[in-house]
Design a protein around this motif. Structure first.
Motif, PDB file in Angstrom:
ATOM      1  N   GLN A 188       0.806  -1.209   0.000  1.00 27.58           N
ATOM      2  CA  GLN A 188       0.000   0.000   0.000  1.00 27.58           C
ATOM      3  C   GLN A 188       0.853   1.280   0.000  1.00 27.58           C
ATOM      4  N   ASP A 189       2.080   1.180   0.573  1.00 23.67           N
ATOM      5  CA  ASP A 189       2.938   2.378   0.611  1.00 23.67           C
ATOM      6  C   ASP A 189       3.943   2.405  -0.537  1.00 23.67           C
ATOM      7  N   ALA A 190       3.789   1.540  -1.517  1.00 24.53           N
ATOM      8  CA  ALA A 190       4.724   1.495  -2.647  1.00 24.53           C
ATOM      9  C   ALA A 190       4.584   2.759  -3.492  1.00 24.53           C
ATOM     10  N   ALA A 191       5.725   3.196  -4.044  1.00 32.20           N
ATOM     11  CA  ALA A 191       5.739   4.406  -4.879  1.00 32.20           C
ATOM     12  C   ALA A 191       6.624   4.159  -6.085  1.00 32.20           C
ATOM     13  N   PRO A 192       6.336   4.821  -7.214  1.00 37.74           N
ATOM     14  CA  PRO A 192       7.174   4.645  -8.403  1.00 37.74           C
ATOM     15  C   PRO A 192       8.608   5.126  -8.141  1.00 37.74           C
ATOM     16  N   THR A 193       9.546   4.516  -8.808  1.00 40.42           N
ATOM     17  CA  THR A 193      10.950   4.915  -8.715  1.00 40.42           C
ATOM     18  C   THR A 193      11.582   4.760 -10.088  1.00 40.42           C
ATOM     19  N   PHE A 194      12.929   4.900 -10.179  1.00 43.70           N
ATOM     20  CA  PHE A 194      13.625   4.816 -11.466  1.00 43.70           C
ATOM     21  C   PHE A 194      14.779   3.836 -11.371  1.00 43.70           C
ATOM     22  N   ARG A 195      14.967   3.071 -12.435  1.00 43.81           N
ATOM     23  CA  ARG A 195      16.118   2.194 -12.583  1.00 43.81           C
ATOM     24  C   ARG A 195      16.676   2.394 -13.990  1.00 43.81           C
ATOM     25  N   ASP A 196      17.980   2.803 -14.050  1.00 46.84           N
ATOM     26  CA  ASP A 196      18.639   3.075 -15.328  1.00 46.84           C
ATOM     27  C   ASP A 196      17.869   4.110 -16.135  1.00 46.84           C
ATOM     28  N   GLY A 197      17.278   5.073 -15.421  1.00 40.80           N
ATOM     29  CA  GLY A 197      16.549   6.138 -16.093  1.00 40.80           C
ATOM     30  C   GLY A 197      15.165   5.755 -16.560  1.00 40.80           C
ATOM     31  N   ARG A 198      14.716   4.552 -16.202  1.00 40.28           N
ATOM     32  CA  ARG A 198      13.375   4.101 -16.628  1.00 40.28           C
ATOM     33  C   ARG A 198      12.444   4.095 -15.415  1.00 40.28           C
ATOM     34  N   PRO A 199      11.159   4.536 -15.581  1.00 40.00           N
ATOM     35  CA  PRO A 199      10.202   4.528 -14.466  1.00 40.00           C
ATOM     36  C   PRO A 199       9.741   3.099 -14.168  1.00 40.00           C
ATOM     37  N   VAL A 200       9.803   2.700 -12.888  1.00 40.95           N
ATOM     38  CA  VAL A 200       9.450   1.329 -12.510  1.00 40.95           C
ATOM     39  C   VAL A 200       8.598   1.349 -11.252  1.00 40.95           C
ATOM     40  N   ILE A 201       7.930   0.158 -11.018  1.00 47.17           N
ATOM     41  CA  ILE A 201       7.105  -0.025  -9.824  1.00 47.17           C
ATOM     42  C   ILE A 201       7.651  -1.224  -9.062  1.00 47.17           C
ATOM     43  N   PRO A 202       7.872  -1.112  -7.736  1.00 43.26           N
ATOM     44  CA  PRO A 202       8.340  -2.257  -6.947  1.00 43.26           C
ATOM     45  C   PRO A 202       7.199  -3.249  -6.712  1.00 43.26           C
ATOM     46  N   VAL A 203       7.401  -4.493  -7.159  1.00 42.13           N
ATOM     47  CA  VAL A 203       6.375  -5.545  -7.041  1.00 42.13           C
ATOM     48  C   VAL A 203       6.995  -6.741  -6.339  1.00 42.13           C
ATOM     49  N   THR A 204       6.221  -7.405  -5.451  1.00 42.26           N
ATOM     50  CA  THR A 204       6.733  -8.601  -4.784  1.00 42.26           C
ATOM     51  C   THR A 204       6.923  -9.707  -5.820  1.00 42.26           C
ATOM     52  N   VAL A 205       7.907 -10.579  -5.563  1.00 42.03           N
ATOM     53  CA  VAL A 205       8.260 -11.633  -6.525  1.00 42.03           C
ATOM     54  C   VAL A 205       7.055 -12.516  -6.829  1.00 42.03           C
ATOM     55  N   ALA A 206       6.242 -12.761  -5.827  1.00 40.59           N
ATOM     56  CA  ALA A 206       5.095 -13.666  -6.015  1.00 40.59           C
ATOM     57  C   ALA A 206       4.089 -13.128  -7.015  1.00 40.59           C
ATOM     58  N   ASN A 207       4.058 -11.789  -7.171  1.00 36.91           N
ATOM     59  CA  ASN A 207       3.056 -11.180  -8.047  1.00 36.91           C
ATOM     60  C   ASN A 207       3.658 -10.600  -9.332  1.00 36.91           C
ATOM     61  N   LYS A 208       4.941 -10.946  -9.631  1.00 37.49           N
ATOM     62  CA  LYS A 208       5.579 -10.306 -10.777  1.00 37.49           C
ATOM     63  C   LYS A 208       4.911 -10.691 -12.105  1.00 37.49           C
ATOM     64  N   ARG A 209       4.223 -11.848 -12.152  1.00 41.64           N
ATOM     65  CA  ARG A 209       3.543 -12.232 -13.386  1.00 41.64           C
ATOM     66  C   ARG A 209       2.208 -11.527 -13.552  1.00 41.64           C
ATOM     67  N   MET A 210       1.729 -10.932 -12.453  1.00 43.02           N
ATOM     68  CA  MET A 210       0.428 -10.306 -12.500  1.00 43.02           C
ATOM     69  C   MET A 210       0.466  -8.955 -13.217  1.00 43.02           C
ATOM     70  N   LEU A 211       1.656  -8.263 -13.149  1.00 49.51           N
ATOM     71  CA  LEU A 211       1.774  -6.945 -13.756  1.00 49.51           C
ATOM     72  C   LEU A 211       2.603  -7.064 -15.033  1.00 49.51           C
ATOM     73  N   LYS A 212       1.985  -6.696 -16.160  1.00 49.50           N
ATOM     74  CA  LYS A 212       2.671  -6.817 -17.439  1.00 49.50           C
ATOM     75  C   LYS A 212       3.668  -5.674 -17.629  1.00 49.50           C
ATOM     76  N   GLY A 213       4.847  -6.043 -18.069  1.00 48.77           N
ATOM     77  CA  GLY A 213       5.863  -5.019 -18.316  1.00 48.77           C
ATOM     78  C   GLY A 213       7.262  -5.629 -18.332  1.00 48.77           C
ATOM     79  N   MET A 214       8.282  -4.770 -18.328  1.00 48.54           N
ATOM     80  CA  MET A 214       9.680  -5.200 -18.401  1.00 48.54           C
ATOM     81  C   MET A 214      10.314  -5.107 -17.008  1.00 48.54           C
ATOM     82  N   ILE A 215      11.019  -6.208 -16.610  1.00 44.24           N
ATOM     83  CA  ILE A 215      11.728  -6.228 -15.329  1.00 44.24           C
ATOM     84  C   ILE A 215      13.114  -5.599 -15.548  1.00 44.24           C
TER      85      ILE A 215
END
Length: 835
Positions: A188-215
């Motif tokens: 609930q307290d998760a916030a967007p951040t950046f990795r290598d200049g790309r905008p990303v969302i922190p997701v738990t490993v168990a739910n990484k298949r639930m959100l479509k996108g690039m890791i």
């Protein structure tokens, strides 16, 4: 011309350079300190001294001299001279701030309407400002050094597009992360951040298949992955393309800016040299303030008239101990070009010699020197020194051979414009032969017209200096009552080595000293004895003359005071008489007015008896009051006048005695000036010297003169007749050596511990202990120290290191090895201190 190659190390000028460099603001200024050299052209020396003196005044009086931005732009500007290259934004920003500093400095000097700093104003006069360059840079960079959005139309369009796309990305991310939070895929307290200049969302490993996108990344624990949602991938790609376009446009703008600046680069480099010179002059001025240096009078001739000169390094070292350096005062000119200093060992001869060499070299390098402002410094075309041991195994040179090599160079290159400094002249070989060679060398150097200061123990050299024209003896004074050196230079008489007295004080057996006396011969011992007696007598009579001068000064002051008091008494008497006359006139006027009023009232009363009686009674009372007041005023004035009369009578009684004493002094001075012809029995002195002697015999154009127990043949034209009045003017102008004190370094070195424990101490007490600890470590020449302060919050550690940063002799400091205490202990390495 300077000799030998190790000249600066021998006189410790290399340490002076390092101290001056510590005051520079940037590297070009330090490079100028390294390039500073010995100047022989009077105009060059005078110019540099005036610049330093003026900046010293700026440091003392001006609070707003511009010193904000000193940047080394030379490499960037030289790179920009090549076609096709361009300056980076940070290089352009540094250049802009440097130009601002130059402009502010020029404005400071050019707005000096009173011309308080003419030498520095002359330095700034040819320097140009570059408004086109500054304005051109300001159109490209903002005040923080960043490229402006409106530096070009294309850049403005690109950055606006970036802002729009970033806003769209933020909106999309907010939508995606809101949906993921509702589905429980992210915290609930998760916030967007950046990795290598790309905008990303922190997701738990168990739910990484639930959100479509690039890791793009995962956390260190592996429990969280960072996913760039498919909804923003295209938008992020567009932003990345705009970033590339922005970079290309910025390079184009900088390249164009560099092309516009390139024609001005030679002049910009010249302005940079001006800034370097200002930094160099400022560093010299700050060092002058640090050592209490002044600008003496400088003459374009080889001359010495030094007063209260001090060795700067010794003065800095003594500051920590609150000890005073005994100043050096002496005078030499065309008549006496060579000074031969003798005296006891450890009496300050070598320190005196080094002080002279260092201060003369400093002056001709454009540095102010620690001395009185009424001192006079001369100019020399070269300085040659022979100080210390130059023996070399590689070159197969012994100590004496190295001295002879130096003497060979001196004899070959000495001239009237050179200054030669020799320590322990003639030593290193058999005394009789070494003394003879030294005397011959001294004679040749004297004939060459050179100037020199030499120290020696050889009696034959003292004899030669007494009779040779152009050479004068000097002595380091010694207290033969306390058996300790006084570290004062006295010009005019040779000094005794006090060898037997020092040996006797140390405790050498008396029979050994007696045998030594027999071996050296009674004549030699008598000569040394006579020197001591002359010194004793000279000290006694100097004390007498000083007392006479003080008494006459008090007499003159007393007479002036009595005259002033007598004049004041006469003035008061006149003032009292004037005041009495004015009061009498006031009282008379008041009485007349009262009588007129009474007559008028009687007439108006028309002979009424009662009213007439009342008026007459009032008039009678007024008359009595007036008489009483007048009597009291007369008594008061009479008392004041009587006091003045008594005081004036007392002054008149004293004045004849004072005048008689003053007239006796005047008559005595006049008689002394009447007869200057030298006869047997007259008191004389050698011209330019301060030792009085008695004429025993006249021999043609020469005379036999007794200076104490020492007889000498002197030409009549070298002698000056001396009376008591003339003798009063002879004085030794202050003290003249360095007081080395009685600090027992050997004992302190034995008992000194190179570590200190500050744990449990308050900050102020700990810092005070560190200051004392470092001071003692410097004096005992310790190399490495350990300061145990503990870790804690690091406050005490920071305070100690801030202090260590201010100590010039601290070469390095840092943490101890981790295994031996780490950050809880500070290791300090010191440079070699003054021996």
């Amino acid at each position: 011309m300077i000799y030998p190659k190790q000249f600066e190390e021998k006189i410790e000028f290399d340490r002076i350079r390092e101290l001056i460099k510590s005051h520079c603001l940037f590297e070009p200024g330090q490079e100028r300190v390294d390039a500073m050299n010995f100047m022989t052209v009077f105009g060059d020396v005078e110019r540099e001294l005036k610049r330093t003196a003026e900046f010293r005044e700026i440091c003392l009086q001006e609070e707003e001299f511009p010193l904000q931005h000193f940047f080394d732009n030379r490499e960037a500007l030289k790179k920009a001279e090549v076609e096709g290259t361009y300056l980076l934004a940070e290089e352009v920003f540094a250049l802009s701030r440097t130009l601002d500093s130059i402009k502010a400095i020029l404005h400071f000097f050019r707005s000096d309407e009173e011309e308080k700093y003419p030498a520095l104003g002359e330095l700034s006069r040819p320097v140009k400002v570059f408004p086109f360059v500054s304005e051109r840079i300001q159109k490209v960079l903002n005040k923080h050094g960043n490229i402006r959005d409106n530096a070009s139309q294309d850049l403005l369009r690109i950055r606006r597009s970036q802002q729009e796309l970033q806003g769209a990305v933020s909106k999309k991310l907010s939508q995606v992360i809101g949906r993921a939070q509702r589905e429980g895929w992210v915290d609930q307290d998760a916030a967007p951040t950046f990795r290598d200049g790309r905008p990303v969302i922190p997701v738990t490993v168990a739910n990484k298949r639930m959100l479509k996108g690039m890791i793009h990344d995962e956390s260190a624990s592996g429990k969280t992955v960072f996913i760039e949602p498919d909804e923003v991938v295209e938008l992020s790609n567009e932003i990345r393309e705009l970033e590339y376009a922005e970079r290309r446009e910025i390079i184009r703008i900088l390249r164009q800016l560099t092309n516009d600046i390139r024609p001005y680069i030679p002049e910009l480099l010249e302005s940079h040299e001006f800034l370097s010179e200002i930094d160099f002059v400022r560093a010299r001025a700050l060092f002058a303030l640090r050592i209490g240096a002044r600008l003496p009078e400088v003459r374009d001739e080889p001359v010495f008239d030094w007063r209260d000169a001090r060795h700067p390094l010794l003065w800095l070292a003594f500051q920590a101990e609150q000890r005073e350096v005994v100043p050096l005062t002496f005078r030499m000119g065309a008549k006496h070009r060579i000074l031969l200093i003798s005296g006891p060992n450890a009496g300050g001869k070598s320190v005196c010699l080094k002080t002279i060499g260092l201060l003369q070299y400093m002056l001709q390098c454009g540095l102010l020197v620690p001395c009185s402002e009424d001192s006079v410094f001369g100019m020399f075309r070269g300085i040659f020194i022979d100080i210390g041991d130059e023996q070399s195994i590689d070159n197969d040179l012994s100590t004496y051979s190295s001295h002879l090599m130096n003497m060979k160079y001196f004899l070959k290159n000495a001239s009237p414009g050179t200054l030669i400094l020799i320590d322990e002249f003639g030593t290193g070989t058999e005394p009789m032969l070494g003394g003879a060679i030294a005397e011959s060398i001294l004679e040749e150097l004297n004939h060459s017209g050179t100037h020199g200061i030499m120290t020696t123990h050889y009696t034959n050299l003292k004899h030669y200096a007494t009779s040779a024209e152009g050479i004068v003896n000097g002595a380091m004074l010694f207290d033969n009552q306390k058996m300790e050196p006084l570290y004062r230079l006295q010009v005019g008489k040779p000094g005794s080595s006090f060898a037997f007295e020092i040996a006797r004080k140390i405790g050498l057996p008396e029979d050994v000293l007696n045998k030594a006396s027999e071996k050296v011969g009674q004549d030699h011992i008598d000569f040394d004895k006579h020197l001591r007696e002359i010194l004793r007598d000279k000290t006694y009579w100097e004390s007498k003359r000083k007392k006479i001068r003080q008494s006459e000064k008090k007499l003159e002051e007393l007479m002036a005071r009595y005259e002033k008091e007598l004049q004041e008494s006469n003035r008061q008497r006149k003032a009292i008489v004037k005041e009495a006359r004015e009061k009498a006139e006031q009282m008379l006027g008041s009485a007349n007015r009262k009588i007129e009023q009474t007559i008028r009232e009687i007439k108006e009363a028309e002979a009424e008896k009662e009213r007439t009686k009342e008026v007459r009674k009032e008039l009678e009372e007024f008359r009595e009051h007036l008489e009483n007041e007048q009597g009291a005023e007369e008594q008061r004035m009479e008392r004041s006048l009587e006091e003045i009369r008594e005081r004036a009578a007392e002054l008149e009684k004293k004045r004849p005695d004072i005048r008689e004493r003053a007239s006796v002094t005047t008559v005595r001075k006049q008689r002394e000036q009447e007869d200057r012809e030298i006869r047997e029995g007259d008191l004389v002195r050698i011209g330019g010297q301060e030792a009085a002697g008695e004429v025993l015999e006249i021999r043609g154009k020469g005379a036999v003169v007794a200076f104490g127990m020492l007889k000498s043949n002197v030409k009549l034209d070298q002698l000056e007749k001396i009376g008591a009045g003339e003798a009063e003017k002879l004085r030794i102008r202050g003290q003249s050596a360095v007081n080395l004190g009685d600090w027992d370094v050997g004992s302190r070195r034995i008992h000194f511990r190179p570590d200190i424990d500050l744990r449990g101490k308050r900050a102020d007490a700990a810092l005070e202990a560190v200051v004392a600890f470092i001071d003692e470590a410097i004096m005992v020449n310790a190399k490495e120290l350990r300061i145990l302060h503990g870790k804690g919050d690091g406050i005490l550690r920071q305070l100690i290191r801030e202090y260590l940063h201010t100590v010039d002799l601290v070469e390095w400091y840092g943490d101890e090895h981790v295994d031996r205490g780490g950050a809880g202990i500070t290791i300090v390495k010191l440079q070699s201190s003054i021996p």
